[in-house]
Design a protein around this motif. Structure first.
Motif, mmCIF file in Angstrom:
data_model
loop_
_atom_site.group_PDB
_atom_site.id
_atom_site.type_symbol
_atom_site.label_atom_id
_atom_site.label_comp_id
_atom_site.label_asym_id
_atom_site.label_seq_id
_atom_site.Cartn_x
_atom_site.Cartn_y
_atom_site.Cartn_z
ATOM 1 N N VAL A 108 -49.080 -25.172 -8.672
ATOM 2 C CA VAL A 108 -48.295 -26.080 -7.839
ATOM 3 C C VAL A 108 -46.953 -25.435 -7.520
ATOM 4 O O VAL A 108 -46.271 -24.930 -8.412
ATOM 5 N N ILE A 109 -46.572 -25.438 -6.250
ATOM 6 C CA ILE A 109 -45.267 -24.932 -5.842
ATOM 7 C C ILE A 109 -44.302 -26.110 -5.806
ATOM 8 O O ILE A 109 -44.493 -27.065 -5.050
ATOM 9 N N LEU A 110 -43.265 -26.043 -6.637
ATOM 10 C CA LEU A 110 -42.272 -27.107 -6.725
ATOM 11 C C LEU A 110 -40.948 -26.604 -6.171
ATOM 12 O O LEU A 110 -40.333 -25.696 -6.730
ATOM 13 N N ASP A 111 -40.503 -27.198 -5.077
ATOM 14 C CA ASP A 111 -39.250 -26.826 -4.418
ATOM 15 C C ASP A 111 -38.162 -27.782 -4.892
ATOM 16 O O ASP A 111 -38.265 -28.994 -4.722
ATOM 17 N N VAL A 112 -37.113 -27.237 -5.520
ATOM 18 C CA VAL A 112 -36.053 -28.088 -6.086
ATOM 19 C C VAL A 112 -34.739 -27.946 -5.321
ATOM 20 O O VAL A 112 -33.681 -28.322 -5.812
ATOM 21 N N ARG A 113 -34.794 -27.425 -4.102
ATOM 22 C CA ARG A 113 -33.575 -27.260 -3.314
ATOM 23 C C ARG A 113 -33.116 -28.604 -2.734
ATOM 24 O O ARG A 113 -33.737 -29.638 -2.950
ATOM 25 N N SER A 114 -32.046 -28.572 -1.994
ATOM 26 C CA SER A 114 -31.490 -29.787 -1.400
ATOM 27 C C SER A 114 -32.378 -30.279 -0.258
ATOM 28 O O SER A 114 -33.164 -29.508 0.319
ATOM 29 N N PRO A 115 -32.264 -31.559 0.116
ATOM 30 C CA PRO A 115 -33.028 -32.062 1.269
ATOM 31 C C PRO A 115 -32.750 -31.286 2.538
ATOM 32 O O PRO A 115 -33.661 -31.048 3.340
ATOM 33 N N GLU A 116 -31.500 -30.873 2.735
ATOM 34 C CA GLU A 116 -31.139 -30.112 3.934
ATOM 35 C C GLU A 116 -31.848 -28.763 3.961
ATOM 36 O O GLU A 116 -32.348 -28.321 5.011
ATOM 37 N N ALA A 117 -31.908 -28.107 2.774
ATOM 38 C CA ALA A 117 -32.576 -26.804 2.701
ATOM 39 C C ALA A 117 -34.074 -26.946 2.928
ATOM 40 O O ALA A 117 -34.687 -26.157 3.656
ATOM 41 N N MET A 118 -34.679 -27.946 2.316
ATOM 42 C CA MET A 118 -36.117 -28.155 2.523
ATOM 43 C C MET A 118 -36.427 -28.465 3.982
ATOM 44 O O MET A 118 -37.450 -28.038 4.511
ATOM 45 N N GLY A 119 -35.545 -29.232 4.625
ATOM 46 C CA GLY A 119 -35.763 -29.560 6.024
ATOM 47 C C GLY A 119 -35.773 -28.336 6.906
ATOM 48 O O GLY A 119 -36.516 -28.268 7.896
ATOM 49 N N GLY A 120 -34.972 -27.323 6.550
ATOM 50 C CA GLY A 120 -34.893 -26.120 7.364
ATOM 51 C C GLY A 120 -36.092 -25.215 7.233
ATOM 52 O O GLY A 120 -36.532 -24.605 8.220
#
Length: 458
Positions: free
Chosen positions: A268-280
């Motif tokens: 499983v790939i878990l992305d823990v960055r900010s919402p702004e970073a994930m949106g980009g």
């Protein structure tokens, strides 16, 4: 004589170390337990006893590991059959110098719950403070929904524990609960860590009831979430079998190629960055949970039988994310993406985006009657207290099992209190093939500031 509080971020967990005369006790330790040894060394004391106030549901208790490291004896309530430690009961006492601890049986939250009153024998022996576990909090009381077939009984037991056992200790007694504001173990905890039994008697909303029947009725009306990982925590904490936690955790970097290969094999790939970073930019198929939300939401979505690969903003987030996961019993974290999303992008691999929608733009679309679904993923109580016109409610924790309730024929804008839970929801939708997904950054906080029309259901 001393007492130190150890705070575990995200979980709002509070544990304690107190001692005198060269010896010390630890109350409700967390799994990454080296911190207690460090305090003990600084104070020049030896940890001799570890006391658990109850079987915890929201994190892995570190008692067994700390006992292995220090030789201390683990003590817990005798009304549950633990696979380790020594059961204790009402009135049992333990000494270290002039410090004396006395066990109080306080069932209700769980059957085996105990509280621990402590006194200074050099100044009369009256209680100075009490560790209440999850029986009594600052501003709230423990939840009683873990025994649904005995709902009235256990709520009554908690009333008796509070009003007949704890409060009679005296108004002057300082309160030391196992959790603070933000914990899933209660709903209305005050955002402070200082209180006395007398203050709670007068001002704690849960205690302002005419009697036992009213207290029980109040508890029966409560609604609490029970994330799936609670069952795993109960199992691990009853057996005491959680393996040792290395420190530092030492999670290594992995290349974009290795990450993709391991994901193809089931990781499983878990992305823990900010919402702004994930949106980009978001790796297709990944689950996004902003770092500060991992303790509260990882247990809703992440399996225990698969590896977890991290995507982080920078290297400083790696250890914190792994530590948050470790406290929830997630041991399989073999790596993080080297160079973050930049390391993925420069290989020419595909990535997704989650466009952002401002609060004002959201209102414009509502007023223009544009065709889209506003998906409000907050708790039901939050939704009922105020929501935007036309919003559909679905709690973020329930999304994986209720995706069939979300139409896929028009754009979906996810919405919560601040945009944090909304981005989790957005990544879940992307995982399951929803193509037109947007996130309202700021969500209700932004709407409140911008003057959006808000409806409530009373």
């Amino acid at each position: 004589m001393f007492l130190e509080t150890v705070r575990s971020e995200g979980l709002s967990h509070l544990s304690y170390l107190l001692g005198d005369g060269g010896e010390a006790f630890v109350i409700d330790p967390r799994r990454d337990c080296r911190v207690y040894e460090e305090i003990a060394r600084r104070k020049g004391v030896r940890i001799t006893h570890i006391l658990e106030t109850h079987r915890n549901e929201d994190y892995v208790v570190g008692s067994s590991e700390l006992a292995r490291r220090t030789g201390a004896e683990v003590l817990h309530g005798g009304r549950l059959d633990f696979a380790y430690g020594t059961p204790v009961g009402e009135g049992d006492r333990f000494r270290a110098g002039d410090l004396e601890l006395r066990v109080l049986e306080t069932p209700g939250h769980t059957d085996e719950s105990i509280s621990i009153a402590f006194a200074d024998r050099s100044s009369g022996g009256a209680p100075v403070g009490v560790f209440t576990g999850d029986a009594l909090f600052i501003g709230d009381v423990g939840r009683t929904d873990f025994y649904p077939d005995r709902a009235e009984e256990v709520a009554g037991l908690l009333y008796d524990s509070i009003f007949e056992t704890l409060l009679p200790l005296g108004d002057h007694v300082v309160l030391y609960p196992a959790h603070g504001a933000g914990s899933v173990c209660g709903a209305g905890m005050a955002d402070r860590e200082i209180s006395t039994l007398g203050y709670e008697r007068r001002f704690n909303p849960a205690l302002q009831v005419p009697g036992r029947a009213e207290f029980v009725e109040r508890k029966l009306r409560e609604q609490h979430d029970q994330p799936p990982y609670f069952r795993q925590m109960e199992k691990v904490n009853r057996s005491g079998s959680a393996p040792a936690a290395p420190d530092p955790l030492g999670v290594p970097p992995v290349s974009a190629e290795d990450l993709q290969t391991q994901a193809g094999r089931g990781s499983v790939i878990l992305d823990v960055r900010s919402p702004e970073a994930m949106g980009g930019a978001l790796i297709p198929g990944s689950l996004g949970i902003p770092l500060e939300m991992v303790p509260a939401f990882a247990g809703w979505f992440l399996p225990y039988d698969r590896d977890l690969l991290l995507v982080v903003q920078d290297g400083d987030q790696v250890d914190q994310a792994a530590r948050f996961l470790l406290r929830l019993g997630y041991d399989r974290v073999p790596g993080y993406l080297d160079e973050g999303l930049h390391g993925w992008e420069i290989t020419g691999r595909d990535y997704q985006t989650i466009p952002s929608v401002s609060a004002r733009e959201l209102v414009r679309r509502i007023d223009a009657k544009e065709s889209f679904l506003l998906l409000d993923v907050r708790k039901e109580s939050e939704f009922r207290a105020g929501h935007l016109p036309g919003a559909q409610h679905l709690y973020v924790g329930e999304m994986p099992s209720r995706l069939h309730h979300i139409p896929g024929d028009r754009p979906v804008v996810t919405f919560c209190g601040s945009g944090m839970r909304a981005v989790i929801a957005a990544t879940i939708l992307k995982q399951h093939g929803f193509r037109q997904v947007e996130n309202c950054l700021g969500s209700m906080a932004a709407c409140s500031a911008a003057g959006c029309p808000i409806r409530n259901q009373g």
